[in-house]
Write an enzyme that holds these catalytic residues in place. Structure first.
Site, mmCIF file in Angstrom:
data_model
loop_
_atom_site.group_PDB
_atom_site.id
_atom_site.type_symbol
_atom_site.label_atom_id
_atom_site.label_comp_id
_atom_site.label_asym_id
_atom_site.label_seq_id
_atom_site.Cartn_x
_atom_site.Cartn_y
_atom_site.Cartn_z
ATOM 1 N N ASN A 11 0.854 -1.183 0.000
ATOM 2 C CA ASN A 11 0.000 0.000 0.000
ATOM 3 C C ASN A 11 0.900 1.247 0.000
ATOM 4 O O ASN A 11 1.677 1.452 0.932
ATOM 5 C CB ASN A 11 -0.894 -0.042 1.248
ATOM 6 N N ASP A 13 -0.087 4.450 -0.152
ATOM 7 C CA ASP A 13 -0.806 5.678 0.232
ATOM 8 C C ASP A 13 0.090 6.697 0.919
ATOM 9 O O ASP A 13 -0.016 7.903 0.681
ATOM 10 C CB ASP A 13 -1.927 5.354 1.230
ATOM 11 N N HIS A 14 0.943 6.201 1.829
ATOM 12 C CA HIS A 14 1.645 7.168 2.677
ATOM 13 C C HIS A 14 2.869 7.796 2.019
ATOM 14 O O HIS A 14 3.418 8.761 2.550
ATOM 15 C CB HIS A 14 1.902 6.564 4.052
ATOM 16 N N ARG A 22 3.626 18.852 1.227
ATOM 17 C CA ARG A 22 4.198 20.051 0.620
ATOM 18 C C ARG A 22 3.438 20.506 -0.627
ATOM 19 O O ARG A 22 3.811 21.466 -1.268
ATOM 20 C CB ARG A 22 5.667 19.784 0.238
ATOM 21 N N HIS A 47 -5.602 3.498 -1.670
ATOM 22 C CA HIS A 47 -6.939 3.857 -1.176
ATOM 23 C C HIS A 47 -7.251 5.286 -1.610
ATOM 24 O O HIS A 47 -6.629 6.232 -1.131
ATOM 25 C CB HIS A 47 -6.925 3.738 0.358
ATOM 26 N N ARG A 49 -9.368 7.973 -0.986
ATOM 27 C CA ARG A 49 -10.338 8.355 0.042
ATOM 28 C C ARG A 49 -11.209 9.492 -0.458
ATOM 29 O O ARG A 49 -10.804 10.263 -1.332
ATOM 30 C CB ARG A 49 -9.626 8.785 1.331
ATOM 31 N N ARG A 53 -6.935 12.586 0.836
ATOM 32 C CA ARG A 53 -5.836 13.030 1.705
ATOM 33 C C ARG A 53 -4.494 12.431 1.296
ATOM 34 O O ARG A 53 -3.460 12.947 1.640
ATOM 35 C CB ARG A 53 -6.135 12.720 3.169
ATOM 36 N N HIS A 54 -4.509 11.302 0.567
ATOM 37 C CA HIS A 54 -3.220 10.798 0.063
ATOM 38 C C HIS A 54 -3.287 10.562 -1.456
ATOM 39 O O HIS A 54 -2.880 11.433 -2.217
ATOM 40 C CB HIS A 54 -2.676 9.604 0.876
ATOM 41 N N GLU A 74 -8.571 0.324 -2.995
ATOM 42 C CA GLU A 74 -9.426 0.327 -1.810
ATOM 43 C C GLU A 74 -10.409 1.469 -1.957
ATOM 44 O O GLU A 74 -10.005 2.604 -2.261
ATOM 45 C CB GLU A 74 -8.584 0.528 -0.549
ATOM 46 N N THR A 104 -7.279 6.324 10.064
ATOM 47 C CA THR A 104 -7.112 5.221 9.135
ATOM 48 C C THR A 104 -8.372 4.376 9.221
ATOM 49 O O THR A 104 -9.252 4.663 10.037
ATOM 50 C CB THR A 104 -5.844 4.398 9.466
ATOM 51 N N THR A 105 -8.479 3.365 8.360
ATOM 52 C CA THR A 105 -9.690 2.551 8.340
ATOM 53 C C THR A 105 -9.799 1.798 9.664
ATOM 54 O O THR A 105 -9.031 0.882 9.919
ATOM 55 C CB THR A 105 -9.640 1.574 7.146
ATOM 56 N N GLU A 155 -10.874 -9.534 2.838
ATOM 57 C CA GLU A 155 -9.616 -9.181 3.519
ATOM 58 C C GLU A 155 -9.947 -9.026 4.999
ATOM 59 O O GLU A 155 -10.798 -8.210 5.365
ATOM 60 C CB GLU A 155 -9.028 -7.897 2.947
ATOM 61 N N HIS A 194 -3.604 -4.645 7.647
ATOM 62 C CA HIS A 194 -3.751 -3.503 8.548
ATOM 63 C C HIS A 194 -2.869 -3.673 9.778
ATOM 64 O O HIS A 194 -3.006 -4.641 10.519
ATOM 65 C CB HIS A 194 -5.194 -3.256 9.007
HETATM 66 N N1 PXP Z 1 -5.810 -3.241 3.854
HETATM 67 C C1 PXP Z 1 -6.798 -2.329 3.934
HETATM 68 C C2 PXP Z 1 -8.157 -2.717 3.454
HETATM 69 C C3 PXP Z 1 -6.534 -1.024 4.404
HETATM 70 O O1 PXP Z 1 -7.536 -0.115 4.464
HETATM 71 C C4 PXP Z 1 -5.222 -0.682 4.772
HETATM 72 C C5 PXP Z 1 -4.914 0.707 5.220
HETATM 73 O O2 PXP Z 1 -5.173 1.597 4.199
HETATM 74 C C6 PXP Z 1 -4.237 -1.671 4.673
HETATM 75 C C7 PXP Z 1 -4.561 -2.942 4.236
HETATM 76 C C8 PXP Z 1 -2.803 -1.392 5.038
HETATM 77 O O3 PXP Z 1 -2.717 -1.128 6.401
HETATM 78 P P1 PXP Z 1 -1.366 -0.540 6.973
HETATM 79 O O4 PXP Z 1 -1.123 0.762 6.285
HETATM 80 O O5 PXP Z 1 -1.632 -0.401 8.437
HETATM 81 O O6 PXP Z 1 -0.282 -1.544 6.666
#
Ligand code: PXP
Length: 243
Positions: A11, A13-14, A22, A47, A49, A53-54, A74, A104-105, A155, A194
């Protein structure tokens, strides 16, 4: 039974969270996707959202074009996200609950309570050839709802397992292992994710029925530490060479 190879979906996203701090283009989550592909990651998870946000809409096509890896999108179960998924046709769509105010979710999808709302979304995604998974707690009622919704995959939310300690962690692990076995028995491919880290991933990875883990925040955080030394060295070299 010899467990099949467990897929790793990364993932990213971050990476986009840091970029957005920035407001520019760096670091680009597409470059992260390319690195994941280069080291044998099995898929990219992102994801989109509601508040963007990301990951942003324009990232999706770029991520899809950058690597041959399957994209697992996602998404919340909304008309807006459904239209985006149908336009982009990711390999997979993981339906997640989404609250604007959450960091977060936080929990799993209430597949049991929201059957009527989810059913048309699951079937429209499936009709478009998108492999649907439902992000649910490792709970028999939710799994039964996923079976009724004919989701090909679920999942399991590993957040409670990741945050638990001692005996409670063993209870959460058993719950996930039991539900993974029940999902597989019913022809549903079980995934998990997660809060997974180097410290807590192995008992989850040892569950033989699990086919895929999706991991993000910890990997991006850890990459800061494993990559920072090189980045500082390179900056030092550039500064020295300029004199
Ligand atoms: N799976 C799902 C469905 C999620 O929503 C997330 C977080 O966006 C993850 C996996 C990954 O979780 P983490 O970022 O805590 O590893």
């Amino acid at each position: 039974m010899t467990p099949h190879r467990l897929r790793l979906g990364v993932n990213i996203d971050h990476v986009a969270t840091i970029r957005n701090a920035r407001g520019g283009d760096h670091p680009d989550p597409v470059r992260a996707a390319e690195i994941v592909a280069a080291v044998g990651g099995d898929g990219i998870t992102a994801h989109l959202r509601e508040d963007r946000r990301h990951i942003r809409d324009s990232d999706l096509a770029r991520i899809q074009a950058a690597t041959g890896l399957p994209l697992n999108l996602e998404m919340a179960a909304t008309e807006e996200m459904l239209a985006i998924a149908l336009a982009h046709k990711p390999h997979a769509a993981c339906i997640v609950p989404e609250k604007r105010e959450e960091r977060t979710t936080e929990g799993g999808l209430d597949a049991a309570g929201q059957h009527n709302r989810l059913a048309p979304i699951v079937s429209r995604l499936a009709d478009a050839g998108i492999r649907v998974s439902l992000f649910i707690a490792a709970d028999e009622r939710q799994l039964e709802a996923a079976i009724r919704l004919r989701a090909p995959a679920v999942e399991f939310h590993t957040g409670d397992y990741a945050h638990a300690t001692g005996e409670q962690r063993a209870i959460e692990l058993k719950r996930i292992a039991d539900m993974a076995a029940l999902a597989a028995k019913n022809g549903i491919e079980p995934h998990a994710g997660h809060g997974l880290t180097f410290d807590n991933v192995q008992p989850i990875a040892a569950i033989p029925q699990l086919a895929e883990l999706n991991i993000g925040h910890y990997l991006v955080g850890e990459a800061v530490f494993t990559g920072l030394a090189d980045a500082v060295r390179q900056m030092r070299e550039l500064m020295d060479a300029a004199r």
